[in-house]
Design an enzyme around this catalytic site. Structure first.
Site, short mmCIF file in Angstrom:
data_model
loop_
_atom_site.label_atom_id
_atom_site.label_comp_id
_atom_site.label_asym_id
_atom_site.label_seq_id
_atom_site.Cartn_x
_atom_site.Cartn_y
_atom_site.Cartn_z
N ASP A 182 -3.32 4.03 14.16
CA ASP A 182 -2.71 4.31 13.95
C ASP A 182 -2.82 5.44 13.43
O ASP A 182 -4.34 6.45 13.90
CB ASP A 182 -2.85 2.89 12.41
CG ASP A 182 -3.74 2.90 11.20
OD1 ASP A 182 -5.07 3.25 11.86
OD2 ASP A 182 -4.10 2.47 10.36
N ARG A 212 1.03 -0.91 -0.19
CA ARG A 212 -0.33 -0.04 0.01
C ARG A 212 0.97 0.99 -0.27
O ARG A 212 1.64 1.83 1.23
CB ARG A 212 -0.87 -0.05 0.89
CG ARG A 212 -1.83 1.19 1.32
CD ARG A 212 -2.26 1.34 2.12
NE ARG A 212 -2.56 1.04 4.19
CZ ARG A 212 -3.37 1.57 4.25
NH1 ARG A 212 -4.91 1.05 4.39
NH2 ARG A 212 -2.97 1.50 5.91
C1 LIG Z 1 -6.87 1.40 9.90
C2 LIG Z 1 -5.98 0.41 8.58
O1 LIG Z 1 -5.34 0.97 8.19
S1 LIG Z 1 -5.56 -0.62 9.77
C3 LIG Z 1 -3.89 -1.08 8.55
C4 LIG Z 1 -3.06 -0.59 9.15
N1 LIG Z 1 -2.77 -0.92 10.57
C5 LIG Z 1 -1.56 -1.69 11.25
O2 LIG Z 1 -1.09 -2.62 9.87
C6 LIG Z 1 -0.99 -2.33 11.92
C7 LIG Z 1 -0.40 -3.33 12.84
N2 LIG Z 1 -0.45 -3.81 13.51
C8 LIG Z 1 0.47 -3.24 14.57
O3 LIG Z 1 1.60 -2.58 13.95
C9 LIG Z 1 1.31 -4.08 15.24
O4 LIG Z 1 0.18 -5.30 15.72
C10 LIG Z 1 0.93 -3.17 16.65
C11 LIG Z 1 1.98 -2.10 16.70
C12 LIG Z 1 -0.56 -2.60 17.00
C13 LIG Z 1 1.20 -3.95 17.93
O5 LIG Z 1 2.59 -4.45 17.85
P1 LIG Z 1 3.65 -4.84 19.29
O6 LIG Z 1 3.16 -4.57 20.17
O7 LIG Z 1 4.54 -5.35 18.62
O8 LIG Z 1 2.48 -6.18 19.35
P2 LIG Z 1 3.86 -7.66 20.23
O9 LIG Z 1 4.56 -7.35 21.22
O10 LIG Z 1 2.16 -8.44 20.71
O11 LIG Z 1 3.92 -8.89 18.66
C14 LIG Z 1 3.80 -10.03 19.27
C15 LIG Z 1 4.63 -10.75 17.77
O12 LIG Z 1 4.35 -10.30 16.85
C16 LIG Z 1 4.44 -9.59 16.52
N3 LIG Z 1 3.48 -8.62 15.38
C17 LIG Z 1 2.50 -7.83 16.15
N4 LIG Z 1 1.21 -7.93 15.04
C18 LIG Z 1 2.59 -7.70 13.36
C19 LIG Z 1 2.13 -7.84 12.42
N5 LIG Z 1 0.94 -6.87 12.74
N6 LIG Z 1 3.00 -8.35 11.62
C20 LIG Z 1 3.51 -9.44 11.60
N7 LIG Z 1 4.17 -9.30 13.59
C21 LIG Z 1 3.30 -8.48 13.83
C22 LIG Z 1 5.87 -8.94 16.50
O13 LIG Z 1 6.50 -8.51 15.85
C23 LIG Z 1 5.92 -10.04 17.73
O14 LIG Z 1 7.08 -10.94 16.89
P3 LIG Z 1 8.04 -12.14 17.34
O15 LIG Z 1 7.27 -12.51 19.04
O16 LIG Z 1 8.93 -12.35 17.00
O17 LIG Z 1 8.76 -10.68 18.75
O1 LIG Z 2 -7.09 1.86 5.85
C1 LIG Z 2 -8.01 1.19 6.36
C2 LIG Z 2 -8.80 2.04 7.19
O2 LIG Z 2 -9.66 1.37 7.99
O3 LIG Z 2 -8.49 3.53 7.52
MG LIG Z 3 -7.13 4.08 6.25
#
Ligand SMILES: CC(=O)SCCNC(=O)CCNC(=O)[C@H](O)C(C)(C)COP(=O)(O)OP(=O)(O)OC[C@H]1O[C@@H](n2cnc3c(N)ncnc32)[C@H](O)[C@@H]1OP(=O)(O)O
Ligand SMILES: O=CC(=O)O
Ligand SMILES: [Mg+2]
Length: 565
Positions: A465, A178
């Site tokens: 986010d 994206r």
């Molecule tokens: C409205 C929108 O646009 S939604 C789409 C955009 N938003 C996103 O993509 C958010 C994605 N999610 C994240 O960034 C994260 O999950 C967060 C920041 C919310 C939380 O992250 P953390 O606090 O690091 O989570 P946590 O400590 O529970 O992580 C545990 C494990 O899962 C992994 N992990 C957590 N979230 C993700 C993810 N989304 N993708 C891959 N791996 C992940 C971490 O790397 C960690 O790995 P490890 O055990 O090997 O070290």
């Molecule tokens: O990108 C996703 C959203 O919900 O905003």
């Molecule tokens: Mg969005």
């Protein structure tokens, strides 16, 4: 603030083509991305499409002026023939027929990219947008990560975890990327004397380095695949279609190879879904309900309409009539046009230290996903790998072995009769001082993280986010602008700048106590508090908090005076 670089590497510079100037830090790893040929490709995109992008942004402003004068968004009578026409998009590439669960994460950190690809999800949406603070370092490391991910060579040694090595499993999720929205500049790349268009840099560098490996591997002859954010009108989709055609021509690959899913996450775009699919019909991979930005956009579009104030943020869910109508119409539209209708993001994430609270959060996710699959969605998003087993169970259980429900033409019964009024019906619920407090507490902490380089963070057991933080900002602005009446434990109070100032002071103290004095001092909380307050009381609503604050994360090398973008 980083100090001036002094090493030989830092004094080196990028080999750029005529008219291109790189103002971001030099790094030999980044130089392998910012090659002369790759930059020529990006510059070609910028030169061909900058006029159309400028025009599209001006049309956004013009349309908003009409909404401000009292007009309501509606279907365009001039494109009725597109909505009523009997056409379909190009067939779905076999590699992405099954998109039941898609995980999302920023394009950096590298470990997260590997974890997402190995997560068991069918698709990984790697994000330059809502989940990424667009610092030079994040963007460039993200490009390196994507190149290595597509090549299959990505690995990471986690010193914080006793040297644990991360690398790709045998089977991985299919990669979608994206890029940023049309409105964001890239101030570290100048082309012909002006900042480049951010999304063309994101798209161009990734496409240039990875299209061949992607088609040979992940895409089985198709790809690369993209998600396109924050569009407001089909003319913006037309620009993307032109970008794809140019990229395919330059790369010498078949037209229709690239595919993209458009996020319907602005209120104006819901009236343009057929038109958007039509523009992209040879490159389409369906639509997605970007629910969080959609709520943000509802407030923004109706900024001058005091009769459409939102209730507390926590009450604006998919059960609200305007949200349900949007999701149902999206499903019907996609299935008529034979493409995926993707669901959105539930914001819950696993709660590590409280089993009961964790189970309650998981149950909310299950309910949300069950609603989506029953309504006809073909797949959905997960913010965290810990949610994937539960989401898979819901979707796979309902689909019974089918990869999607496109051919079942699944759509809710009401979808054929959804009206303009259904799509804008004001949401119901209470407006409270507690809601103002929560918006403030979350908004400030998110902004502090973003200024520090993190674009997605866990706050109060939810994923936050840019999209979710925007709701906090614009909702405060809207309540103040229209002097909304808020409930303060049974007492009615008016939302005023004085009330916000008091709430801000108290919430900053609470955040300080929660994160600890040391982290508060080292983080950019005080600065974030000032920016957030200013944005909430501004006479004119800022279009995007990330655009307003962007100049604060731009670092030019050699250091130039602070950016005034
Ligand atoms: C409205 C929108 O646009 S939604 C789409 C955009 N938003 C996103 O993509 C958010 C994605 N999610 C994240 O960034 C994260 O999950 C967060 C920041 C919310 C939380 O992250 P953390 O606090 O690091 O989570 P946590 O400590 O529970 O992580 C545990 C494990 O899962 C992994 N992990 C957590 N979230 C993700 C993810 N989304 N993708 C891959 N791996 C992940 C971490 O790397 C960690 O790995 P490890 O055990 O090997 O070290
Ligand atoms: O990108 C996703 C959203 O919900 O905003
Ligand atoms: Mg969005």
């Amino acid at each position: 603030m980083p100090s001036m670089p002094t090493t030989a590497a830092a004094m080196a510079s990028y080999d750029t083509p005529e008219g291109v100037d790189i103002r971001g830090r030099y790094d030999p790893e980044f130089a392998a991305i910012l090659t002369r040929d790759a930059l020529s490709f990006v510059a070609g995109l910028q030169r061909e499409f900058r006029g159309a992008v400028r025009h599209a942004m001006e049309r956004r402003r013009e349309t908003q002026r009409r909404y401000d004068a009292g007009e309501l968004p509606r279907f365009d009578p001039a494109t009725k023939f597109v909505r009523e026409g009997d056409w379909t998009c190009a067939p779905v590439p076999p590699a992405i027929a099954d998109r039941t669960v898609e995980i999302t994460s920023p394009v950096d950190p590298r470990k997260m990219v590997i974890n997402a690809l190995n997560s068991g999800a069918k698709v990984f949406m790697a994000d330059f947008e809502d989940a990424l603070a667009p610092t030079w370092e994040n963007l460039m490391r993200g490009q390196v990560n994507l190149r290595d991910a597509v090549a299959g060579t990505i690995s990471f040694r986690d010193t914080a975890r006793g040297g644990r090595v991360y690398k790709l499993d045998e089977r991985t999720a299919k990669l979608f990327v994206r890029p940023r929205g049309w409105h964001l500049p890239e101030a570290h790349v100048f082309i012909d004397g002006e900042p480049a268009i951010g999304c063309l840099v994101d798209f161009g560098l990734y496409f240039f380095h990875s299209h061949a490996a992607f088609r040979a591997g992940q895409g089985s002859g198709f790809g690369p695949f993209f998600y396109l954010p924050k569009m407001e009108h089909s003319r913006e989709a037309r620009i993307w279609n032109g970008v794809f055609e140019r990229a395919e021509r330059v790369a010498g690959i078949e037209r229709g190879s690239i595919r993209a899913t458009v996020l319907v996450e602005t209120l104006p775009a819901v009236f343009q879904m057929d038109e958007i699919l039509h523009e992209l019909r040879d490159h389409s991979a369906g639509l997605n309900c970007g629910r969080w930005d959609y709520i943000f956009s509802y407030v923004k579009t109706f900024r001058a309409h005091p009769d459409r104030l939102l209730p507390d943020r926590a009450l604006v869910g998919m059960a609200q009539h305007f949200m349900r109508s949007y999701s149902h119409l999206l499903i019907r539209t996609c299935h008529r046009r034979q493409v995926h209708a993707m669901g959105g993001m539930a914001a819950q994430i696993p709660i590590k230290d409280d089993a009961a609270a964790n189970e309650a959060a998981l149950e909310l996710v299950r309910k949300d996903k069950l609603r989506e699959v029953r309504a006809g969605h073909d797949g959905t998003w997960a913010a965290h790998p810990g949610l994937i087993p539960a989401i898979r169970e819901v979707f796979e259980g309902h689909l019974g072995g089918k990869p999607n429900q496109i051919n079942a033409a699944a759509a809710p019964a009401d979808a054929a009769t959804i009206t303009e009024e259904d799509l804008i019906q004001p949401p119901r619920g209470a407006r409270t001082v507690e809601g103002l407090r929560l918006n403030t507490r979350v908004g400030v902490q998110y902004l502090a993280a973003w200024l520090g380089g993190s674009g997605s963070v866990p706050l109060y057991n939810l994923m936050e986010d840019a999209a979710t933080a925007e709701i906090s900002r614009v909702q405060n602005w809207q309540w103040l602008r229209h002097g909304a009446t808020l409930d303060a434990g049974g007492v009615a109070v008016r939302a005023t700048p004085e009330l916000l100032a008091r709430v801000m002071e108290e919430e900053m103290a609470r955040v300080r106590a929660e994160v600890g004095a040391e982290r508060f001092r080292r983080g950019r909380y005080a600065e974030a508090g000032k920016i957030f307050s200013r944005q909430c009381v501004a006479p004119e609503l800022d279009d995007f908090l990330t655009l307003d604050a962007y100049g604060l994360i731009v670092v030019h090398h050699p250091r130039a005076p602070a950016s005034k973008l």
